[in-house]
Design an enzyme around this catalytic site. Structure first.
Site, PDB file in Angstrom:
ATOM      1  N   HIS A   1      49.962  81.772   7.690  1.00 34.40           N
ATOM      2  CA  HIS A   1      48.537  81.662   8.008  1.00 34.40           C
ATOM      3  C   HIS A   1      48.271  80.603   9.058  1.00 34.40           C
ATOM      4  O   HIS A   1      49.120  79.782   9.375  1.00 34.40           O
ATOM      5  CB  HIS A   1      47.712  81.403   6.747  1.00 34.40           C
ATOM      6  CG  HIS A   1      47.992  80.096   6.066  1.00 34.40           C
ATOM      7  ND1 HIS A   1      47.503  78.892   6.521  1.00 34.40           N
ATOM      8  CD2 HIS A   1      48.711  79.812   4.956  1.00 34.40           C
ATOM      9  CE1 HIS A   1      47.895  77.931   5.711  1.00 34.40           C
ATOM     10  NE2 HIS A   1      48.647  78.455   4.755  1.00 34.40           N
TER      11      HIS A   1
ATOM     12  N   CYS B   1      53.421  77.983   1.594  1.00 37.64           N
ATOM     13  CA  CYS B   1      53.001  78.867   2.684  1.00 37.64           C
ATOM     14  C   CYS B   1      53.554  78.349   4.007  1.00 37.64           C
ATOM     15  O   CYS B   1      54.030  77.227   4.100  1.00 37.64           O
ATOM     16  CB  CYS B   1      51.474  78.920   2.767  1.00 37.64           C
ATOM     17  SG  CYS B   1      50.715  79.890   1.452  1.00 37.64           S
TER      18      CYS B   1
END
Length: 189
Positions: A148, A164
């Site tokens: 992301h 992440c």
């Protein structure tokens, strides 16, 4: 006159996006590319095409957490290399997954494990420039993890996340446009 036209174009684009805010513009290069509507600034690790040895099909994403780099495999032994932020100690992982969803300006709901560690976090955050998932998110299989964007470019090249993979908003938007749902993602720890 040129500056006035650039400002007018910027405001027109701003009105259409609904996601950017004027105070987040990067106006250092109005003449050479315009304002930065994605926030997050420039990556401290520039995106570049490199030689890449490996037995991966073109279009595969290979993440090397030790290098803190993401490679999009191209043809002819090359790859597009991006700088990334990775999981801090205790939150790194490896494996092979596929991109199962792609979202522009995604909303964010911290998982219960994260809320247990950080009860100060919001329970939900709408998508937008201040959202920690940034401009784009690529969801990895049935995991809680994503590739992301980030509005904190200084974290690129660092081990700071809960697992992440962070990219600048500019880089994740570039990658987002190059891959599709179903793309294989190989994470090497």
């Amino acid at each position: 006159m040129v500056r006035a036209l650039a400002v007018l174009a910027s405001l027109t684009l701003l009105a259409g996006t609904g996601h950017a805010r004027a105070q987040n513009f990067d106006t250092r290069d109005i003449m050479g590319g315009g304002p930065n509507f994605f926030g997050g600034g420039v990556s401290p690790i520039p995106r570049t095409t490199v030689s890449f040895a490996g037995n991966y099909a073109p279009g595969t994403i290979v993440i090397n957490t030790a290098e803190r780099r993401l490679y999009l495999v191209l043809q002819n032994g090359e790859a597009l290399r991006y700088g990334i932020g990775v999981g801090r100690d205790g939150y790194r992982w490896s494996g092979t997954h596929r991109i199962t969803a792609k979202k522009e300006w995604p909303s964010w709901t911290p998982p219960s494990q994260m809320l247990a560690r950080r009860p100060d976090l919001p329970r939900h955050m709408a998508g937008g420039i201040d959202n920690p998932l940034g401009a784009r998110a690529l969801y990895l299989g049935s995991t809680l993890y994503r590739i992301h964007g980030s509005n904190e470019p200084e974290t690129i090249g660092q081990a700071v996340s809960s697992g992440c993979f962070r990219m600048t908003n500019e880089d994740v938007t570039d990658l987002y446009g190059r891959v599709s749902v179903g793309t294989t993602v190989v994470v090497k720890n």
